[in-house]
Design a protein around this motif. Structure first.
Motif, short mmCIF file in Angstrom:
data_model
loop_
_atom_site.label_atom_id
_atom_site.label_comp_id
_atom_site.label_asym_id
_atom_site.label_seq_id
_atom_site.Cartn_x
_atom_site.Cartn_y
_atom_site.Cartn_z
N MET A 38 27.48 83.23 30.10
CA MET A 38 27.87 83.34 31.51
C MET A 38 27.22 82.20 32.29
O MET A 38 26.02 81.94 32.10
CB MET A 38 27.39 84.69 32.05
N ARG A 63 25.55 80.17 35.49
CA ARG A 63 24.49 80.69 36.35
C ARG A 63 24.99 81.16 37.71
O ARG A 63 24.42 82.07 38.30
CB ARG A 63 23.40 79.63 36.48
N VAL A 70 26.00 84.58 37.06
CA VAL A 70 24.84 85.46 36.88
C VAL A 70 24.31 85.91 38.24
O VAL A 70 24.03 87.10 38.48
CB VAL A 70 23.72 84.73 36.09
N ILE A 71 24.18 84.96 39.18
CA ILE A 71 23.70 85.28 40.52
C ILE A 71 24.72 86.17 41.24
O ILE A 71 24.37 87.14 41.90
CB ILE A 71 23.46 84.00 41.35
N ASN A 103 24.56 89.72 40.03
CA ASN A 103 23.37 90.39 40.54
C ASN A 103 23.48 90.70 42.04
O ASN A 103 23.02 91.72 42.51
CB ASN A 103 22.12 89.54 40.26
N PRO A 114 15.60 77.70 35.65
CA PRO A 114 16.47 76.51 35.57
C PRO A 114 17.83 76.72 36.21
O PRO A 114 18.84 76.78 35.53
CB PRO A 114 16.59 76.27 34.06
N ILE A 115 17.85 76.82 37.52
CA ILE A 115 19.12 76.91 38.23
C ILE A 115 19.05 76.04 39.49
O ILE A 115 18.09 76.15 40.25
CB ILE A 115 19.48 78.37 38.59
N PHE A 122 22.67 78.75 43.37
CA PHE A 122 22.16 80.03 43.87
C PHE A 122 22.97 80.46 45.10
O PHE A 122 23.41 81.61 45.19
CB PHE A 122 20.68 79.88 44.21
#
Lengths: 301, 255
Positions: free
Chosen positions: B1, B3, B6-7, B10, B90-91, B96
């Motif tokens: 997935m 990043r 992923v954020i 979440n 590491p993003i 973000f």
């Protein structure tokens, strides 16, 4: 290729309406060697946290540069190689322990299968396996610190040994065994003295001293000697005072303090001649704490 | 997935565990349902009342969710210092922000769908046949929500939740009145006020563009070309806002 290389790193903040300048970190030069445990010491506000935030990209330097494992810190990919344990654990309260570690693991780009295994191992290691379905909101302070430690180890610690590594100190030493480099910032000195290979002392944004603990403190540098004797004759006590000892009487016992160990044998001879009975002899070595206080105190004077 | 995803996932989870969301959806559904009662008070206009009130409720509560959940998304991370451990991973920072944005869009999509379902149930109960025009109106409401969310997230990259709520609400209200700004400005020839009003007109999103509720309710045509240009406008405006938000966030110090 050094794990951490810092050259002239400087951070200025502008405070308040007058935009007054405040130098939090002043031209820091520092190199941390492969596989060592480096203790970064200083009072609150000395610039320790600023340094770490600069290294992690939370702050941008006013001047100077830094590299982690040869890559400039501006390169986001260096963080793939870094585990960060913040001093106070601020994490997502609405996540359970398992969801939290999975989320962070995904940010490292771990694949789902190995992530499930790893999250289990990490929870086991920090002793939170039973709490894996509990939201962090319900965690105690100690549990939050342990989950913090687990998230810091998602990537860096490859060969997890779940048994017997629950203590932070054991885990740090375990990382060193694996050849990892540990950079840690603290003001709790006994910890540092026990496990750090080298230390750096930061005072008001400047690096005051850096080196191995024994180099800085000196292996045989005895600071003072305290001797307790019983039943020594008054003439003996006078003799001790003539040799430069400071004397304190407590009933039959006499406490003698010598500023260095040069006169120890002479004093012991006097004690024997005057029928004194030796109760104890304690040499006080210069400790890291004394060195720290000296460096910090020097800047205040 | 990747990043951003992923954020986003979440963030979606974060909003789902936030009680404010359920309150807003609950009241939205309540208002949509209440249109049945209100429609019985009128003669012959029941269908219009139900459609009008339904669309307006979805719009209003969607905007409220976008603003009140959106403003907290980034600033709360800074305030609660959860951002420290995220930046240490590491993003890249812009990913973000994008993740936060898409997470909230996902939340809005789910919530709007729930309200739309409630709306269609209400139509069914009120014996009103839904038509394509309603879907067009709903589609543009969602595009408007995309823009408002981008406004809220953009403000939230550099200011406190309270201030970004105030700014976002102000943008929403003025954004619905930009045509009036233009009219007002044209009456004040050559003054500084005129220039201020004119620049506000060009700077702020023209949210009225996304409002075809009237046409949908009254059965007036909504041209495909209009729909297309409104969607394009929304996408471009959102892209600009998010780019701005990312640029601000990219250079920010976290003390």
């Amino acid at each position: 290729m050094k794990p951490i290389q810092i050259a002239g790193l400087t951070k200025e903040f502008r405070l308040g309406l007058g935009r007054q300048r405040f130098v939090a970190l002043d031209h820091l030069d520092l190199e941390v060697e492969q596989g060592e445990i480096f203790g970064f010491l200083g009072h609150n506000g000395a610039g320790k946290t600023t340094t770490i935030k600069l290294l992690l990209g939370l702050l941008f330097p006013t001047a100077g540069r830094a590299w982690i494992l040869g890559r400039p810190i501006e390169d986001v990919s260096v963080k793939q190689l870094v585990g960060f344990l913040p001093e106070a654990p601020y994490f997502y309260e609405y996540l359970t322990a398992e969801e939290f570690l999975t989320f962070y693991g995904q940010l490292f780009g771990l694949d789902p299968a190995s992530l499930v295994k790893r999250v289990g191992e990490l929870l086991e290691m920090v002793g939170l396996a039973d709490a894996h379905h509990l939201p962090l909101r319900k965690f105690s302070k100690g549990m939050l610190q342990r989950i913090g430690l687990a998230q810091a180890l998602i990537e860096p610690m490859s060969g997890l040994d779940p048994i017997g590594r629950r203590d932070v100190r054991d885990i740090i030493l375990g990382l060193k065994e694996e050849g990892k480099t540990v950079f840690f910032s603290t003001h709790i000195l006994p910890d540092v003295e026990m496990i750090c290979d080298r230390v750096g002392i930061l005072v008001k944004g400047r690096l005051r001293a850096v080196g191995a603990v024994h180099e800085l403190v000196g292996t045989s540098a005895v600071k003072s000697v305290e001797i307790v004797v019983e039943g020594i004759a008054p003439t003996g006590v006078q003799g001790v005072e003539r040799l430069g000892g400071k004397v304190m009487k407590r009933g039959d016992q006499v406490l003698i303090r010598l500023d260095d160990d040069a006169q120890v044998n002479a004093v012991l001879d006097l004690i024997r001649q005057h029928r004194g009975r030796l109760i104890s002899l304690v040499p006080h070595k210069r400790s890291l704490e004394d060195l720290f206080l000296k460096e910090v105190g020097g800047s205040r004077a | 997935m990747n990043r951003v995803a992923v954020i986003a996932v979440n963030t979606f989870r974060e909003t789902l565990r936030d009680k404010i969301l359920y309150n807003l959806v609950f009241f939205g559904l309540l208002l949509i349902g209440s249109s049945i009662l209100l429609s019985t008070l009128t003669m012959g206009e029941q269908a219009k009342i139900i459609k009008d009130l339904g669309l307006a409720s979805i719009n209003l509560f969607g905007v409220m969710i976008a603003i009140f959940v959106g403003i907290g998304l980034v600033s709360k991370e800074i305030e609660k210092r959860t951002i420290y451990s995220i930046i240490a991973k590491p993003i890249p920072r812009y990913q973000f922000i994008l993740g936060k944005y898409w997470g909230l869009v996902l939340t809005l999509f789910v919530n709007t769908s729930i309200m739309v379902a409630g709306f269609f149930v209400t139509l069914l109960v009120g014996r009103v046949t839904p038509d394509v025009a309603l879907l067009k109106a709903l589609g543009l409401i969602f595009v408007e929500l995309l823009v408002i969310t981008a406004v809220a997230v953009m403000f939230s990259t550099f200011t406190t939740p309270t201030l970004s709520a105030t700014f976002s609400l102000a943008v929403y209200v003025i954004g619905n009145l930009t045509d009036d700004l233009r009219v007002l400005g044209s009456k004040l020839k050559g003054s500084v006020t005129k220039e201020l009003l004119d620049s506000l007109y060009y700077l702020l999103p023209n949210l009225d563009y996304f409002n075809v509720k009237g046409q949908a309710v009254h059965g007036l045509p909504i041209e495909p070309s209009y729909l297309l240009s409104a969607v394009a406008y929304g996408v471009i405006y959102t892209t600009i806002l998010l780019t701005l938000g990312c640029l601000i966030f990219q250079r920010r110090d976290f003390k």
